[in-house]
Design a protein around this motif. Structure first.
Motif, PDB file in Angstrom:
ATOM      1  N   ALA A 141      23.939  -7.311 -15.263  1.00  0.00           N
ATOM      2  CA  ALA A 141      22.546  -7.678 -14.992  1.00  0.00           C
ATOM      3  C   ALA A 141      21.776  -7.917 -16.295  1.00  0.00           C
ATOM      4  CB  ALA A 141      21.866  -6.586 -14.174  1.00  0.00           C
ATOM      5  N   VAL A 142      22.189  -7.239 -17.330  1.00  0.00           N
ATOM      6  CA  VAL A 142      21.528  -7.406 -18.631  1.00  0.00           C
ATOM      7  C   VAL A 142      21.575  -8.876 -19.063  1.00  0.00           C
ATOM      8  CG1 VAL A 142      21.726  -6.822 -21.081  1.00  0.00           C
ATOM      9  CG2 VAL A 142      22.029  -5.040 -19.350  1.00  0.00           C
ATOM     10  N   PHE A 143      22.714  -9.501 -18.822  1.00  0.00           N
ATOM     11  CA  PHE A 143      22.872 -10.908 -19.225  1.00  0.00           C
ATOM     12  C   PHE A 143      21.986 -11.811 -18.390  1.00  0.00           C
ATOM     13  CE2 PHE A 143      26.049 -10.320 -22.348  1.00  0.00           C
ATOM     14  CZ  PHE A 143      26.825  -9.249 -21.931  1.00  0.00           C
ATOM     15  N   ALA A 144      21.896 -11.480 -17.082  1.00  0.00           N
ATOM     16  CA  ALA A 144      21.041 -12.285 -16.196  1.00  0.00           C
ATOM     17  C   ALA A 144      19.582 -12.187 -16.661  1.00  0.00           C
ATOM     18  CB  ALA A 144      21.167 -11.799 -14.761  1.00  0.00           C
ATOM     19  N   VAL A 145      19.163 -10.998 -17.041  1.00  0.00           N
ATOM     20  CA  VAL A 145      17.783 -10.810 -17.516  1.00  0.00           C
ATOM     21  C   VAL A 145      17.584 -11.595 -18.809  1.00  0.00           C
ATOM     22  CG1 VAL A 145      16.181  -9.104 -18.490  1.00  0.00           C
ATOM     23  CG2 VAL A 145      17.441  -8.585 -16.392  1.00  0.00           C
ATOM     24  N   MET A 146      18.557 -11.532 -19.698  1.00  0.00           N
ATOM     25  CA  MET A 146      18.457 -12.253 -20.981  1.00  0.00           C
ATOM     26  C   MET A 146      18.340 -13.760 -20.769  1.00  0.00           C
ATOM     27  SD  MET A 146      21.095 -10.130 -23.390  1.00  0.00           S
ATOM     28  CE  MET A 146      21.682 -11.556 -24.240  1.00  0.00           C
ATOM     29  N   VAL A 147      19.064 -14.263 -19.744  1.00  0.00           N
ATOM     30  CA  VAL A 147      19.037 -15.714 -19.477  1.00  0.00           C
ATOM     31  C   VAL A 147      17.651 -16.138 -18.992  1.00  0.00           C
ATOM     32  CG1 VAL A 147      19.857 -17.444 -17.811  1.00  0.00           C
ATOM     33  CG2 VAL A 147      21.508 -16.037 -19.039  1.00  0.00           C
ATOM     34  N   GLY A 148      17.030 -15.305 -18.119  1.00  0.00           N
ATOM     35  CA  GLY A 148      15.803 -15.748 -17.472  1.00  0.00           C
ATOM     36  C   GLY A 148      14.496 -15.238 -18.061  1.00  0.00           C
ATOM     37  N   ILE A 149      14.596 -14.256 -18.977  1.00  0.00           N
ATOM     38  CA  ILE A 149      13.373 -13.562 -19.432  1.00  0.00           C
ATOM     39  C   ILE A 149      12.369 -14.492 -20.131  1.00  0.00           C
ATOM     40  CG2 ILE A 149      14.285 -12.806 -21.688  1.00  0.00           C
ATOM     41  CD1 ILE A 149      12.196 -10.665 -19.295  1.00  0.00           C
ATOM     42  N   ALA A 150      12.844 -15.550 -20.724  1.00  0.00           N
ATOM     43  CA  ALA A 150      11.923 -16.453 -21.440  1.00  0.00           C
ATOM     44  C   ALA A 150      11.215 -17.419 -20.494  1.00  0.00           C
ATOM     45  CB  ALA A 150      12.691 -17.228 -22.496  1.00  0.00           C
ATOM     46  N   ASN A 151      11.723 -17.565 -19.275  1.00  0.00           N
ATOM     47  CA  ASN A 151      11.167 -18.558 -18.341  1.00  0.00           C
ATOM     48  C   ASN A 151       9.667 -18.408 -18.106  1.00  0.00           C
ATOM     49  OD1 ASN A 151      13.817 -19.361 -18.170  1.00  0.00           O
ATOM     50  ND2 ASN A 151      13.890 -19.407 -15.939  1.00  0.00           N
ATOM     51  N   PRO A 152       9.155 -17.183 -17.856  1.00  0.00           N
ATOM     52  CA  PRO A 152       7.709 -17.054 -17.610  1.00  0.00           C
ATOM     53  C   PRO A 152       6.859 -17.592 -18.768  1.00  0.00           C
ATOM     54  CG  PRO A 152       8.838 -15.056 -16.970  1.00  0.00           C
ATOM     55  CD  PRO A 152       9.855 -15.912 -17.687  1.00  0.00           C
ATOM     56  N   PHE A 153       7.412 -17.606 -19.980  1.00  0.00           N
ATOM     57  CA  PHE A 153       6.661 -18.067 -21.153  1.00  0.00           C
ATOM     58  C   PHE A 153       6.870 -19.553 -21.407  1.00  0.00           C
ATOM     59  CE2 PHE A 153       5.710 -13.752 -21.880  1.00  0.00           C
ATOM     60  CZ  PHE A 153       6.865 -13.035 -21.648  1.00  0.00           C
ATOM     61  N   LEU A 154       8.054 -20.035 -21.015  1.00  0.00           N
ATOM     62  CA  LEU A 154       8.380 -21.441 -21.311  1.00  0.00           C
ATOM     63  C   LEU A 154       7.945 -22.391 -20.203  1.00  0.00           C
ATOM     64  CD1 LEU A 154      11.986 -20.964 -22.773  1.00  0.00           C
ATOM     65  CD2 LEU A 154       9.857 -21.294 -24.036  1.00  0.00           C
ATOM     66  N   ASP A 155       7.738 -21.852 -18.995  1.00  0.00           N
ATOM     67  CA  ASP A 155       7.406 -22.728 -17.854  1.00  0.00           C
ATOM     68  C   ASP A 155       6.038 -22.317 -17.285  1.00  0.00           C
ATOM     69  OD1 ASP A 155       9.309 -23.742 -14.860  1.00  0.00           O
ATOM     70  OD2 ASP A 155       7.381 -24.406 -15.700  1.00  0.00           O
ATOM     71  N   PRO A 156       4.969 -22.911 -17.783  1.00  0.00           N
ATOM     72  CA  PRO A 156       3.615 -22.488 -17.367  1.00  0.00           C
ATOM     73  C   PRO A 156       3.133 -23.148 -16.070  1.00  0.00           C
ATOM     74  CG  PRO A 156       3.454 -24.127 -19.088  1.00  0.00           C
ATOM     75  CD  PRO A 156       4.915 -23.991 -18.778  1.00  0.00           C
ATOM     76  N   ASN A 157       3.978 -24.013 -15.481  1.00  0.00           N
ATOM     77  CA  ASN A 157       3.551 -24.730 -14.265  1.00  0.00           C
ATOM     78  C   ASN A 157       3.397 -23.775 -13.095  1.00  0.00           C
ATOM     79  OD1 ASN A 157       3.787 -27.202 -15.666  1.00  0.00           O
ATOM     80  ND2 ASN A 157       6.008 -27.177 -15.276  1.00  0.00           N
ATOM     81  N   GLN A 158       2.971 -24.384 -11.954  1.00  0.00           N
ATOM     82  CA  GLN A 158       2.848 -23.584 -10.740  1.00  0.00           C
ATOM     83  C   GLN A 158       3.707 -24.172  -9.635  1.00  0.00           C
ATOM     84  OE1 GLN A 158      -1.254 -22.923  -9.591  1.00  0.00           O
ATOM     85  NE2 GLN A 158      -1.152 -21.001 -10.716  1.00  0.00           N
ATOM     86  N   VAL A 159       4.230 -23.316  -8.756  1.00  0.00           N
ATOM     87  CA  VAL A 159       4.940 -23.807  -7.567  1.00  0.00           C
ATOM     88  C   VAL A 159       4.258 -23.204  -6.340  1.00  0.00           C
ATOM     89  CG1 VAL A 159       7.215 -24.239  -8.533  1.00  0.00           C
ATOM     90  CG2 VAL A 159       6.653 -21.948  -7.752  1.00  0.00           C
ATOM     91  N   VAL A 160       4.323 -23.974  -5.238  1.00  0.00           N
ATOM     92  CA  VAL A 160       3.706 -23.500  -3.995  1.00  0.00           C
ATOM     93  C   VAL A 160       4.817 -23.058  -3.051  1.00  0.00           C
ATOM     94  CG1 VAL A 160       2.313 -24.153  -2.013  1.00  0.00           C
ATOM     95  CG2 VAL A 160       1.729 -25.025  -4.296  1.00  0.00           C
ATOM     96  N   ILE A 161       4.723 -21.809  -2.622  1.00  0.00           N
ATOM     97  CA  ILE A 161       5.713 -21.278  -1.654  1.00  0.00           C
ATOM     98  C   ILE A 161       4.924 -20.721  -0.481  1.00  0.00           C
ATOM     99  CG2 ILE A 161       7.546 -19.597  -1.230  1.00  0.00           C
ATOM    100  CD1 ILE A 161       8.060 -19.644  -4.279  1.00  0.00           C
ATOM    101  N   ASN A 162       5.167 -21.314   0.706  1.00  0.00           N
ATOM    102  CA  ASN A 162       4.439 -20.901   1.924  1.00  0.00           C
ATOM    103  C   ASN A 162       2.924 -20.879   1.703  1.00  0.00           C
ATOM    104  OD1 ASN A 162       6.864 -20.615   3.178  1.00  0.00           O
ATOM    105  ND2 ASN A 162       6.676 -18.440   3.617  1.00  0.00           N
ATOM    106  N   ASN A 163       2.442 -21.950   1.124  1.00  0.00           N
ATOM    107  CA  ASN A 163       0.989 -22.175   0.890  1.00  0.00           C
ATOM    108  C   ASN A 163       0.390 -21.241  -0.158  1.00  0.00           C
ATOM    109  OD1 ASN A 163       0.870 -24.230   2.881  1.00  0.00           O
ATOM    110  ND2 ASN A 163       0.708 -22.669   4.476  1.00  0.00           N
ATOM    111  N   TYR A 164       1.205 -20.502  -0.873  1.00  0.00           N
ATOM    112  CA  TYR A 164       0.690 -19.680  -1.959  1.00  0.00           C
ATOM    113  C   TYR A 164       1.207 -20.238  -3.292  1.00  0.00           C
ATOM    114  CZ  TYR A 164      -0.759 -16.143   1.447  1.00  0.00           C
ATOM    115  OH  TYR A 164      -1.356 -15.496   2.488  1.00  0.00           O
ATOM    116  N   ALA A 165       0.341 -20.238  -4.294  1.00  0.00           N
ATOM    117  CA  ALA A 165       0.744 -20.752  -5.603  1.00  0.00           C
ATOM    118  C   ALA A 165       1.240 -19.592  -6.471  1.00  0.00           C
ATOM    119  CB  ALA A 165      -0.440 -21.428  -6.290  1.00  0.00           C
TER     120      ALA A 165
END
Lengths: 243, 260
Positions: free
Chosen positions: B84-108
Motif C-alpha cells: 500500500a505504501v507504493f500505491a500511496v506514493m504513486v497517488g499522493i501528488a495528485n491532489p496538488f498536481l490536478d486542481p480541476n473539479q469532477v462532478v460525481i452524483n451532482n456533487y463537485a
C-alpha cells in the motif's frame, strides 16, 4: 566381493589453486559400508562429489562398475549413485515432501503410477509416509535428513553416498539414522566426523589427510591407532577412548 | 530485539503461509482462479482515473474469496500493507498536481483527490485479488496451472524457487542482523561500509546455496522442467466459478446490471 567403485590416481584442485585431492587411488566393494574420515579440508566432500559426476576429474578416473564417470555417462552414473548432500535444505527444494521424493523418478521418465509406488516405498523405508503432504520448511532437521535419503532411494540406486548424514542431529534422531543406514543393503560411502557412527556402521574406513589417503582398514584397526588419528587432526571415537 | 531483526522476523511470519486445503476456495481449479483474477485485474485497471463509485461493486469478488477461503482479514491486510505504501506514493501528488473539479452524483469534488482515491481503491481490489489467489492456492498448484496455461518454464522455475527459498534467505538475513546487533553495543545504524559488507555476504551465501541446490537437482536428473502440469482436474464447479465471475465483471463494466 566385487569392486563397485574404482578410483585411480584422482587429482583435483579448486579454482583458487587449493589441491583438494592428490593422485588418490582406492576402491569400494559392493554391498559394504565405507566410511571416509578426516579433518576439515581433508578432501572428503570433494571426493564424494566425484562419485556422481557433480565434479569431474581433472586427472585420473572414477569407475562405477565398468562405467567411467564422464560428461557422456552422467545420466547413467546418477541412476546408479544416489547422493545425499550435507545440508538437507539444499536437497529438499520442492513444495511438498511427495514432490521432492518424486522429483528423481519423474526426471528418469517413470510413468505416474510407478512414481507413486516409488515414492510410497521410499517414504515407507524411512518411516515418514505420513509427511508426504508437508512442506519441507516445516520439518525438523532429523525428518529432513531422512526425507533427503528417501529422495535418493526413490531412484533405486545401487550406491548411496552420504555427506555428514548425522551432522546437526539430536541423539535420538542420530540413532534412528544409524539404524536406518544399517538396514540398507546398498553399497554406502559415508563421509563423516561422527567417528562413533563410523565405528557402528562401517565395514572399512579410509582416513584422508590433505587430499591423500593416510590409512585404510577395518574400523577397529583405524580407530585403535590413536597416533595416526591425532596426526590427522582427529581423536578416537568416544566408545573406544572411554572404555 | 534489534529493530532490523524485528522487521525481518515480521517478514518471515508473513512469508510463511499455510493454505487451508479444506475450503471451497482451495478446491477450485487454480487455472480458473488465475484466469478470473487476471480478468478481474484487467477490468479494474481499465477504468478511467476518476472512477470511484463504479469500482465499488468489484469488492464482491475479493469478499467472496475471503468467505469461501475462510481467510482472516488481519492476514490479508498484513500482506497488503507494505504494498500500500507504493500505491500511496504513486497517488499522493495528485491532489496538488490536478486542481480541476469532477462532478460525481451532482456533487463537485477535487479531481486530484478523486484520482488519488481511485488509485487506492484499484490498488485494494487488485492487491486483495492477487493475495487471495496466493492465500487460497498452494504454490505447487499455481505453478502447475501456469504450466498448463503455457507460461515458459523459466518464469515458473523463478517463482517456484522464490517461494521455496525466500523464507530461508530471510532467515539468513535475520541471523546476520542478530550477530551484528550483538556486537554493536547500542550503536544505531549500520554505517554504509558495514551494510555493504553484510549485503555482499548475503549475496555470496545466496550464490553458494544456489550452486548447492543446482548440484542436488542435477544429481536427480534435472533437465529444466520443475513442474509437470498433468495433475489438475477440471470440474463443473470450476466452469461455474469462471463463467459467473467473468460475466459479472463484464456486466458491471458495460453497465448491463446498472451502476450506482
Amino acid at each position: 566381493m566385487t569392486t563397485h567403485i574404482d578410483i585411480k590416481n584422482l587429482s583435483y584442485s579448486y579454482p583458487d589453486g587449493t589441491a583438494a585431492l592428490k593422485s588418490l587411488s582406492l576402491s569400494f566393494k559392493e554391498g559394504q559400508t565405507h566410511a571416509l574420515i578426516g579433518a576439515n579440508g581433508a578432501g572428503k566432500s570433494t571426493l564424494l562429489l566425484h562419485l556422481n559426476g557433480t565434479v569431474l576429474p581433472q586427472c585420473g578416473s572414477v569407475f562405477i562398475r565398468d562405467c567411467e564417470v564422464s560428461k557422456k555417462t552422467l545420466y547413467k552414473v546418477r541412476q546408479q549413485v544416489g547422493m545425499v548432500f550435507q545440508n538437507p535444505d539444499d536437497q529438499l527444494f520442492m513444495s511438498t515432501v511427495f514432490d521432492d521424493v518424486a522429483f528423481g523418478p519423474s526426471n528418469m521418465g517413470m510413468k505416474e503410477e510407478m512414481i507413486d509406488e516409488c515414492v510410497d516405498s521410499a517414504l515407507n523405508q524411512v518411516g515418514l509416509k505420513h509427511l508426504a503432504g508437508r512442506h519441507p520448511t516445516h520439518l525438523s532437521t532429523g525428518e529432513k535428513k531422512r526425507i533427503s535419503i528417501a529422495t535418493v532411494l526413490a531412484m533405486e540406486p545401487d550406491i548411496l553416498v552420504l555427506d555428514e548424514p548425522s551432522a546437526g542431529l539430536d541423539p535420538g534422531a542420530r540413532r534412528m539414522l544409524i539404524n536406518l543406514l544399517k538396514s540398507f543393503a546398498h553399497t554406502k560411502i559415508i563421509a563423516t566426523h561422527d567417528l562413533d557412527m563410523a565405528l557402528d556402521t562401517a565395514d572399512t574406513v579410509t582416513l584422508l589427510y590433505q587430499g591423500e589417503i593416510f590409512a585404510q582398514g577395518s574400523p577397529v584397526e583405524i580407530f585403535n591407532d590413536r597416533k595416526k588419528l591425532e596426526q590427522c587432526g582427529l581423536e578416537q571415537p568416544l566408545s573406544i577412548s572411554r572404555y | 530485539m534489534d529493530k532490523n531483526a524485528q522487521i525481518i522476523s515480521g517478514a518471515i511470519e508473513v512469508l510463511h503461509r499455510n493454505v487451508d486445503t479444506g475450503t471451497p476456495a482451495a478446491s477450485l481449479d487454480p487455472r480458473a482462479k488465475i484466469i478470473v483474477t487476471a480478468v478481474f485485474v484487467t477490468v479494474v485497471v481499465s477504468y478511467s482515473k476518476y472512477s470511484v463509485l463504479d469500482l465499488l461493486p468489484y469488492f464482491a469478488f475479493p469478499l467472496f474469496l475471503i468467505v469461501i477461503g475462510s481467510i482472516s482479514l488481519k492476514a490479508l491486510f498484513k500482506r497488503m500493507l507494505p504494498a500500500a505504501v507504493f500505491a500511496v506514493m504513486v497517488g499522493i501528488a495528485n491532489p496538488f498536481l490536478d486542481p480541476n473539479q469532477v462532478v460525481i452524483n451532482n456533487y463537485a469534488f477535487s479531481a486530484g483527490w478523486v484520482s488519488f482515491l481511485s488509485i487506492l481503491i484499484r490498488f485494494s481490489l487488485c492487491a486483495a485479488a492477487a493475495f487471495l489467489l496466493i492465500l487460497t492456492t498452494e504454490m505447487s498448484r499455481i505453478n502447475m496451472a501456469l504450466k498448463y496455461l503455457g507460461v515458459p518454464d523459466v518464469f515458473i522455475n523463478q517463482m517456484f524457487f522464490m517461494e521455496r527459498y525466500i523464507v530461508l534467505l530471510a532467515d539468513e538475513a535475520l541471523k546476520i542482523s542478530r550477530a551484528r546487533a550483538a556486537r554493536s553495543f547500542g550503536k544505531k545504524g549500520y554505517g554504509i561500509t558495514v551494510f555493504t559488507n553484510i549485503i555482499t555476504n548475503l549475496l555470496l551465501r545466496t550464490y553458494t546455496r544456489a550452486e548447492n541446490i543446482f548440484n542436488a537437482m542435477q544429481s536427480r536428473g534435472f533437465t529444466g522442467t520443475l513442474v509437470r502440469g498433468n495433475k489438475l482436474k477440471w470440474k463443473l464447479y470450476d466452469t461455474l466459478f469462471l463463467l459467473s465471475w467473468i460475466i459479472f465483471f463484464l456486466s458491471v463494466k458495460f453497465n448491463l446490471i446498472g451502476s450506482f
